[in-house]
Design a protein around this motif. Structure first.
Motif, PDB file in Angstrom:
ATOM      1  N   VAL A  52       0.646  -1.388   0.208  1.00  0.00           N
ATOM      2  CA  VAL A  52      -0.286  -0.105  -0.344  1.00  0.00           C
ATOM      3  C   VAL A  52       1.006   1.187  -0.021  1.00  0.00           C
ATOM      4  O   VAL A  52       1.424   1.987   1.072  1.00  0.00           O
ATOM      5  N   HIS A  53       0.713   2.220  -1.058  1.00  0.00           N
ATOM      6  CA  HIS A  53       1.526   2.631  -1.402  1.00  0.00           C
ATOM      7  C   HIS A  53       1.053   4.306  -1.012  1.00  0.00           C
ATOM      8  O   HIS A  53      -0.351   4.477  -1.206  1.00  0.00           O
ATOM      9  N   THR A  54       1.367   5.133   0.370  1.00  0.00           N
ATOM     10  CA  THR A  54       1.328   6.336   0.434  1.00  0.00           C
ATOM     11  C   THR A  54       1.887   7.367   1.225  1.00  0.00           C
ATOM     12  O   THR A  54       2.988   6.892   0.744  1.00  0.00           O
ATOM     13  N   TRP A  55       1.391   8.654   1.205  1.00  0.00           N
ATOM     14  CA  TRP A  55       2.545   9.499   1.266  1.00  0.00           C
ATOM     15  C   TRP A  55       2.691  10.274   3.072  1.00  0.00           C
ATOM     16  O   TRP A  55       3.088  10.457   3.671  1.00  0.00           O
ATOM     17  N   TYR A  56       1.493   9.196   3.635  1.00  0.00           N
ATOM     18  CA  TYR A  56       1.550   9.592   5.209  1.00  0.00           C
ATOM     19  C   TYR A  56       2.587   9.522   6.271  1.00  0.00           C
ATOM     20  O   TYR A  56       3.575   8.302   6.059  1.00  0.00           O
ATOM     21  N   ASN A  57       2.790   9.846   7.447  1.00  0.00           N
ATOM     22  CA  ASN A  57       3.963   9.928   8.154  1.00  0.00           C
ATOM     23  C   ASN A  57       2.817   8.593   8.820  1.00  0.00           C
ATOM     24  O   ASN A  57       2.408   9.038   9.644  1.00  0.00           O
ATOM     25  N   LEU A  58       3.731   7.224   8.941  1.00  0.00           N
ATOM     26  CA  LEU A  58       3.454   5.903   9.451  1.00  0.00           C
ATOM     27  C   LEU A  58       2.609   6.417  10.601  1.00  0.00           C
ATOM     28  O   LEU A  58       1.879   5.888  11.294  1.00  0.00           O
ATOM     29  N   GLU A  61       0.307   9.255  11.817  1.00  0.00           N
ATOM     30  CA  GLU A  61      -0.926   8.809  10.919  1.00  0.00           C
ATOM     31  C   GLU A  61      -1.392   7.385  11.893  1.00  0.00           C
ATOM     32  O   GLU A  61      -2.606   7.007  11.525  1.00  0.00           O
ATOM     33  N   LYS A  62      -0.870   7.021  12.790  1.00  0.00           N
ATOM     34  CA  LYS A  62      -1.130   5.229  13.423  1.00  0.00           C
ATOM     35  C   LYS A  62      -1.184   4.367  12.496  1.00  0.00           C
ATOM     36  O   LYS A  62      -2.532   3.659  12.732  1.00  0.00           O
ATOM     37  N   PHE A  63      -0.568   4.045  11.174  1.00  0.00           N
ATOM     38  CA  PHE A  63      -0.837   3.303  10.205  1.00  0.00           C
ATOM     39  C   PHE A  63      -1.166   2.276  10.429  1.00  0.00           C
ATOM     40  O   PHE A  63      -0.867   1.256  10.461  1.00  0.00           O
ATOM     41  N   ASP A  64       0.083   1.758  12.202  1.00  0.00           N
ATOM     42  CA  ASP A  64       0.315   0.547  12.848  1.00  0.00           C
ATOM     43  C   ASP A  64      -0.903  -0.016  13.648  1.00  0.00           C
ATOM     44  O   ASP A  64      -0.958  -0.999  13.208  1.00  0.00           O
ATOM     45  N   VAL A  65      -2.203   0.751  14.063  1.00  0.00           N
ATOM     46  CA  VAL A  65      -3.223   0.813  14.192  1.00  0.00           C
ATOM     47  C   VAL A  65      -3.581  -0.138  12.718  1.00  0.00           C
ATOM     48  O   VAL A  65      -4.508  -1.127  12.769  1.00  0.00           O
ATOM     49  N   VAL A  66      -3.716   0.548  12.380  1.00  0.00           N
ATOM     50  CA  VAL A  66      -4.350   0.084  10.504  1.00  0.00           C
ATOM     51  C   VAL A  66      -4.058  -1.579  10.002  1.00  0.00           C
ATOM     52  O   VAL A  66      -5.466  -2.260  10.091  1.00  0.00           O
ATOM     53  N   VAL A  79      -0.047  -6.190   5.506  1.00  0.00           N
ATOM     54  CA  VAL A  79      -0.301  -5.051   4.945  1.00  0.00           C
ATOM     55  C   VAL A  79       0.963  -4.888   4.703  1.00  0.00           C
ATOM     56  O   VAL A  79       1.960  -4.820   5.931  1.00  0.00           O
ATOM     57  N   GLU A  80       1.731  -4.524   3.823  1.00  0.00           N
ATOM     58  CA  GLU A  80       2.993  -3.800   3.714  1.00  0.00           C
ATOM     59  C   GLU A  80       3.010  -2.517   3.664  1.00  0.00           C
ATOM     60  O   GLU A  80       2.883  -1.926   2.442  1.00  0.00           O
ATOM     61  N   PHE A  81       3.418  -1.229   3.912  1.00  0.00           N
ATOM     62  CA  PHE A  81       2.741  -0.366   3.610  1.00  0.00           C
ATOM     63  C   PHE A  81       4.689   0.904   3.151  1.00  0.00           C
ATOM     64  O   PHE A  81       4.883   0.350   3.771  1.00  0.00           O
ATOM     65  N   VAL A  82       4.428   1.396   2.103  1.00  0.00           N
ATOM     66  CA  VAL A  82       5.686   2.370   0.986  1.00  0.00           C
ATOM     67  C   VAL A  82       5.356   3.786   1.600  1.00  0.00           C
ATOM     68  O   VAL A  82       3.880   4.006   1.233  1.00  0.00           O
ATOM     69  N   SER A  83       5.731   4.344   1.858  1.00  0.00           N
ATOM     70  CA  SER A  83       5.445   5.924   2.707  1.00  0.00           C
ATOM     71  C   SER A  83       7.159   7.038   1.902  1.00  0.00           C
ATOM     72  O   SER A  83       7.545   6.315   2.068  1.00  0.00           O
ATOM     73  N   ALA A  84       6.032   7.826   1.385  1.00  0.00           N
ATOM     74  CA  ALA A  84       6.975   8.465   1.779  1.00  0.00           C
ATOM     75  C   ALA A  84       8.232   9.040   2.595  1.00  0.00           C
ATOM     76  O   ALA A  84       9.493   9.995   3.376  1.00  0.00           O
ATOM     77  N   MET A 106       2.641  -3.242  -6.949  1.00  0.00           N
ATOM     78  CA  MET A 106       2.452  -2.293  -6.295  1.00  0.00           C
ATOM     79  C   MET A 106       0.840  -2.500  -6.454  1.00  0.00           C
ATOM     80  O   MET A 106       0.637  -3.079  -7.140  1.00  0.00           O
ATOM     81  N   ASP A 107       0.030  -2.810  -4.889  1.00  0.00           N
ATOM     82  CA  ASP A 107      -1.635  -3.390  -4.964  1.00  0.00           C
ATOM     83  C   ASP A 107      -2.515  -1.779  -4.632  1.00  0.00           C
ATOM     84  O   ASP A 107      -3.193  -1.905  -5.235  1.00  0.00           O
ATOM     85  N   VAL A 108      -2.673  -0.806  -3.698  1.00  0.00           N
ATOM     86  CA  VAL A 108      -3.114   0.113  -3.855  1.00  0.00           C
ATOM     87  C   VAL A 108      -2.176   1.139  -3.091  1.00  0.00           C
ATOM     88  O   VAL A 108      -0.919   1.637  -2.454  1.00  0.00           O
ATOM     89  N   ILE A 109      -2.953   2.009  -4.074  1.00  0.00           N
ATOM     90  CA  ILE A 109      -1.763   3.924  -3.963  1.00  0.00           C
ATOM     91  C   ILE A 109      -3.229   4.464  -3.984  1.00  0.00           C
ATOM     92  O   ILE A 109      -4.645   5.020  -4.160  1.00  0.00           O
ATOM     93  N   MET A 110      -2.415   5.642  -2.806  1.00  0.00           N
ATOM     94  CA  MET A 110      -3.301   6.355  -1.948  1.00  0.00           C
ATOM     95  C   MET A 110      -3.260   7.229  -3.128  1.00  0.00           C
ATOM     96  O   MET A 110      -1.729   8.132  -3.418  1.00  0.00           O
ATOM     97  N   PHE A 111      -4.293   8.923  -3.015  1.00  0.00           N
ATOM     98  CA  PHE A 111      -3.665  10.027  -3.843  1.00  0.00           C
ATOM     99  C   PHE A 111      -4.308  11.099  -3.107  1.00  0.00           C
ATOM    100  O   PHE A 111      -5.597  10.931  -2.660  1.00  0.00           O
ATOM    101  N   SER A 112      -3.799  11.663  -3.400  1.00  0.00           N
ATOM    102  CA  SER A 112      -3.946  13.074  -2.018  1.00  0.00           C
ATOM    103  C   SER A 112      -5.784  13.910  -2.583  1.00  0.00           C
ATOM    104  O   SER A 112      -6.058  15.019  -2.269  1.00  0.00           O
ATOM    105  N   SER A 113      -4.973  14.036  -4.676  1.00  0.00           N
ATOM    106  CA  SER A 113      -6.342  15.108  -4.529  1.00  0.00           C
ATOM    107  C   SER A 113      -7.025  14.387  -5.685  1.00  0.00           C
ATOM    108  O   SER A 113      -5.878  13.073  -6.663  1.00  0.00           O
ATOM    109  N   PRO A 114      -8.129  15.227  -6.796  1.00  0.00           N
ATOM    110  CA  PRO A 114      -8.800  14.489  -7.748  1.00  0.00           C
ATOM    111  C   PRO A 114      -7.572  14.364  -8.855  1.00  0.00           C
ATOM    112  O   PRO A 114      -7.806  14.302  -9.377  1.00  0.00           O
TER     113      PRO A 114
END
Length: 452
Positions: A52-58, A61-66, A79-84, A106-114
């Protein structure tokens, strides 16, 4: 929040060529409900790991809880998070483009904007989710506030709900003898900024800060309009610059510069300033921003909050206008070349519903979430919960009429580049406001016509 992205970049062109040459189609998965969507969750199959690719500070932003909550419910999907890592969405999309171009998994990609969403969609990077949704029996409009449909298909589900509002340092507000705004105009916003500005003493302080993003900070007045709230009209046929609301937006920025009540734009550019340090270091008293900012004002263990933040609704153009704000979201999407599409969809559905609630960091776009309970959870999870004013936050959320944003055109990066260039000439070189608007209108119209 709209980020810059150029079609002409070698990375994106390479990515597009590779993707268009080999995009695969979804196979679908049999599901029951959004929170029970699953593939092999109850089977004895070997666990599958999705990236799962994201920009959040893991950590923040409590991605350990996720991760913990998701894997507890779906033990056969890891789940393996890949973050900037630093909440920098610009760097995130660069890394995603590079990963796609180099053939990384890559499997899941998050985008911050339309804008980021529709641009990658146009390149074939994103898998349509309709088949999965249909098998689940999902009615999108019953589940989500923000519509992510593009070209008749859903290529992503909305994550957090992003509404625009104003965050204000309560100490500075009290020092200036000002009440918390509950219904105000942009002219009143500028007056507040002037009264909270302090130019004398050892530490200079500005009443407000406007960041470098074209959207919303070069088009402030469009931010709460129900129709034609972008630089191109909703029907995609015309540039949308030469109108009274856009003129007022530019006048707001010019007036704040003349009043010396906003951090000078020349300093923002030359010093590469960021809105977070400007606000948290108390160099600026208030900022117009999105609801993603609510948990941040409560601080973290590493960076505690040192002052209380109160919230005001997004300013209006005219006194008689209703209190409104746009509502958008980030986008949680499936990579078109994912090797684990069913598992990716399972994560996407869970994260955009139960997952965001469990994470306790943002207000979800999921209609079935209890907003006050979510806000309570966000506040409770903060390192310094007493620094988040719940009453003013609820006032904004309950009393603002929210208009879903319409996805911008796929060439929006070029539209915003044109607007930014003319805006910079106005702010930094003294270009006349009429020349700024007319030039931007003409250039953007040519771009619109070329993309019809």
């Amino acid at each position: 929040m709209i980020k810059k992205w150029m079609k002409s970049s070698a990375i994106v062109l390479t990515t597009g060529a590779m993707l268009l040459a080999g995009c695969s189609s979804s196979t679908g998965n049999e599901t029951n409900t959004g929170t029970n969507a699953g593939t092999n969750a109850g089977s004895n199959a070997e666990p599958v790991t999705i990236k799962v690719h994201t920009w959040y500070n893991l950590e923040n932003e409590k991605f350990d809880v996720v991760k913990q909550e998701f894997e507890k419910k779906y033990p056969n999907i890891k789940v393996e998070f890949v973050s900037a890592g630093d909440n920098n969405a610009n760097e995130h999309v660069k890394k995603v483009d590079l990963a796609a171009a180099s053939g990384e998994d890559m499997d899941v990609i998050m985008f911050s904007s339309p804008a980021q969403y529709v641009q990658r969609l146009a390149l074939g990077m994103l898998e349509p989710l309709d088949e999965y949704m249909n098998k689940e029996g999902l009615k999108f409009e019953d589940e989500y506030v923000v519509n992510t449909q593009e070209n008749g298909k859903y290529y992503g589900l909305p994550g957090k709900s992003v509404n625009f509002f104003v965050a204000i340092n309560e100490d500075h507000l009290k020092e200036a003898g000002l009440p918390i705004p509950t219904d105000w105009t942009w002219d009143e916003y500028l007056e507040y900024a002037k009264k909270m500005t302090k130019q004398g003493g050892e530490k200079k302080r500005y009443g407000t800060y406007f960041h470098t993003w074209t959207n919303p900070y070069a088009m402030l007045g469009l931010g709460n309009q129900p129709e034609n709230a972008y630089l191109v009209t909703d029907d995609g046929k015309s540039a949308n610059i030469t109108n009274p609301i856009m003129r007022k937006s530019l006048e707001i920025r010019l007036q704040a510069e003349r009043d010396e009540s906003a951090t000078p734009y020349s300093e923002v550019i030359s010093q590469k300033l960021n809105y977070r340090p400007q606000y948290f270091n108390q160099d600026a008293s208030m900022i117009a921003t999105g609801t993603f900012f609510i948990p941040e004002v409560g601080g973290t263990e590493k960076v505690p909050a040192t002052f209380k933040t109160v919230f005001a609704p997004y300013p209006k153009m005219n006194k008689e206008d209703p209190i409104t704000t746009s509502v958008s979201s980030d986008f949680v999407t499936m990579y078109s070349k994912s090797m684990h599409k069913e598992e990716a969809y399972t994560f996407i559905r869970w994260f955009t519903t139960e997952g965001l609630v469990a994470q306790g960091r943002n207000i979800p776009s999921w209609k079935k979430a209890n907003m006050e309970e979510v806000l309570d959870k966000i506040i409770a999870a903060a390192a310094n919960p007493e620094m988040i004013d719940k009453e003013s936050a609820l006032n904004f959320l309950k009393n603002s009429v929210m208009f879903p944003t319409i996805n911008p055109p796929g060439y929006s990066a070029e539209v915003e580049k044109i607007m930014q260039e003319e805006f910079d000439k106005m702010m930094l070189q003294g270009q006349d406001i009429d020349i700024t608007m007319n030039t931007a209108q003409e250039k953007i119209q040519k771009l619109v016509d070329a993309n019809q």
